[in-house]
Design an enzyme around this catalytic site. Structure first.
Site, PDB file in Angstrom:
ATOM      1  N   HIS A  40       0.852  -1.191   0.000  1.00 14.74           N
ATOM      2  CA  HIS A  40       0.000   0.000   0.000  1.00 14.74           C
ATOM      3  C   HIS A  40       0.892   1.247   0.000  1.00 14.74           C
ATOM      4  O   HIS A  40       1.926   1.275   0.656  1.00 14.74           O
ATOM      5  CB  HIS A  40      -0.905  -0.011   1.242  1.00 14.74           C
ATOM      6  N   GLU A  78      -4.185   1.601  -7.444  1.00 21.49           N
ATOM      7  CA  GLU A  78      -4.492   2.763  -6.601  1.00 21.49           C
ATOM      8  C   GLU A  78      -3.534   3.896  -6.949  1.00 21.49           C
ATOM      9  O   GLU A  78      -2.413   3.950  -6.417  1.00 21.49           O
ATOM     10  CB  GLU A  78      -4.297   2.407  -5.122  1.00 21.49           C
TER      11      GLU A  78
HETATM   12  P1  PGA Z   1      -9.164   6.453   0.317  1.00 20.96           P
HETATM   13  O1  PGA Z   1      -8.058   5.345   0.568  1.00 20.96           O
HETATM   14  O2  PGA Z   1     -10.420   5.731  -0.065  1.00 20.96           O
HETATM   15  O3  PGA Z   1      -9.285   7.169   1.622  1.00 20.96           O
HETATM   16  O4  PGA Z   1      -8.652   7.321  -0.799  1.00 20.96           O
HETATM   17  C1  PGA Z   1      -7.912   4.265  -0.288  1.00 20.96           C
HETATM   18  C2  PGA Z   1      -6.733   3.472   0.125  1.00 20.96           C
HETATM   19  O5  PGA Z   1      -5.830   4.002   0.784  1.00 20.96           O
HETATM   20  O6  PGA Z   1      -6.663   2.285  -0.181  1.00 20.96           O
END
Ligand code: PGA
Length: 227
Positions: free
Chosen positions: A85, A151
């Protein structure tokens, strides 16, 4: 679809128990995966969610102070675990991320590898770098188990919405290396933009951070996902 609720570093014990109570009222046809902080694992008692982990150690059990191993997660019936992440990457080398995936695969926990570019225009180059690395070092058995979560770093917690086109282009890049693996999307997802995001045909689920903490909005999000 797989819906990952990434609670990040939130909730005291008491707050978690209240949150869990509210979460238990949700019914959905999607697979909800709750990723709480480690201390809350032993409090987990939901039948509408499975457990996920936000992290895992690179090592097995042994003299590794402060670490939590894949075997320990497995003993709590953890089904999925996040690796790489963006909020953890500064502390992790590619080799460590690889070791985490390997530890998870050994015990049968599904690794969700998070990848995404820092700057929008560098999507292709940055994704390829990670994908090539995984492709070179994972065994074919490990590759089979992997889920990829796209992401874009600039979209996480920023309120910036990624276009459908941008997600589809990331999916195409991922599919060049992992044609048969599930791809999830994450980054500033809310109860409104889910109606647009769900139109991305290549996406098998979503990773939800901030909004996972707000049960009412989460319910709306799930309703909008169903309709
Ligand atoms: P967020 O986070 O939905 O707050 O943008 C997503 C993530 O960190 O996986």
């Amino acid at each position: 679809m797989i819906i990952i609720l990434n609670n990040k570093c939130n909730f005291t014990k008491e707050e978690f128990l209240i949150y869990q109570q509210k979460l238990s009222t949700i019914t959905t046809s999607h697979e909800l995966v709750l990723c709480p902080s480690y201390p809350h694992f032993s409090l987990f008692s939901l039948s509408n969610c499975v457990l996920g982990s936000q992290n895992v150690a690179t090592n097995g059990m042994g003299p590794y102070t402060g670490e939590v191993s894949a075997e320990q997660l497995k003993s709590y019936d953890v089904k999925y675990a996040l690796v790489g992440h963006s909020e953890r990457r500064k502390k992790e080398t590619p080799k460590e991320m690889l070791e985490k995936i390997q530890q998870l695969c050994k015990v049968g926990i599904i690794p969700i590898f998070c990848l995404g570019e820092e700057a929008k225009e560098k999507q292709q180059r940055e994704l390829e770098k990670d994908l090539l690395f995984l492709d070179n070092y994972l065994t074919s058995k490990e590759k089979e188990q992997l889920i990829l979560a796209y992401e874009p770093v600039w979209a996480i917690g920023s309120g910036k919405l990624t276009s459908q086109e941008h997600i589809e282009s990331a999916s195409r890049t991922i599919k060049k290396y992992f044609p048969n693996n599930k791809i999830l999307y994450g980054g500033s997802i809310d109860q409104e933009n889910i109606s647009i995001l769900k139109q991305c045909s290549t996406i098998a689920g979503f990773l939800i951070g901030g909004l996972s903490l707000e049960i009412e909005n989460l319910k709306k999000l799930l309703e909008n996902l169903e309709n």
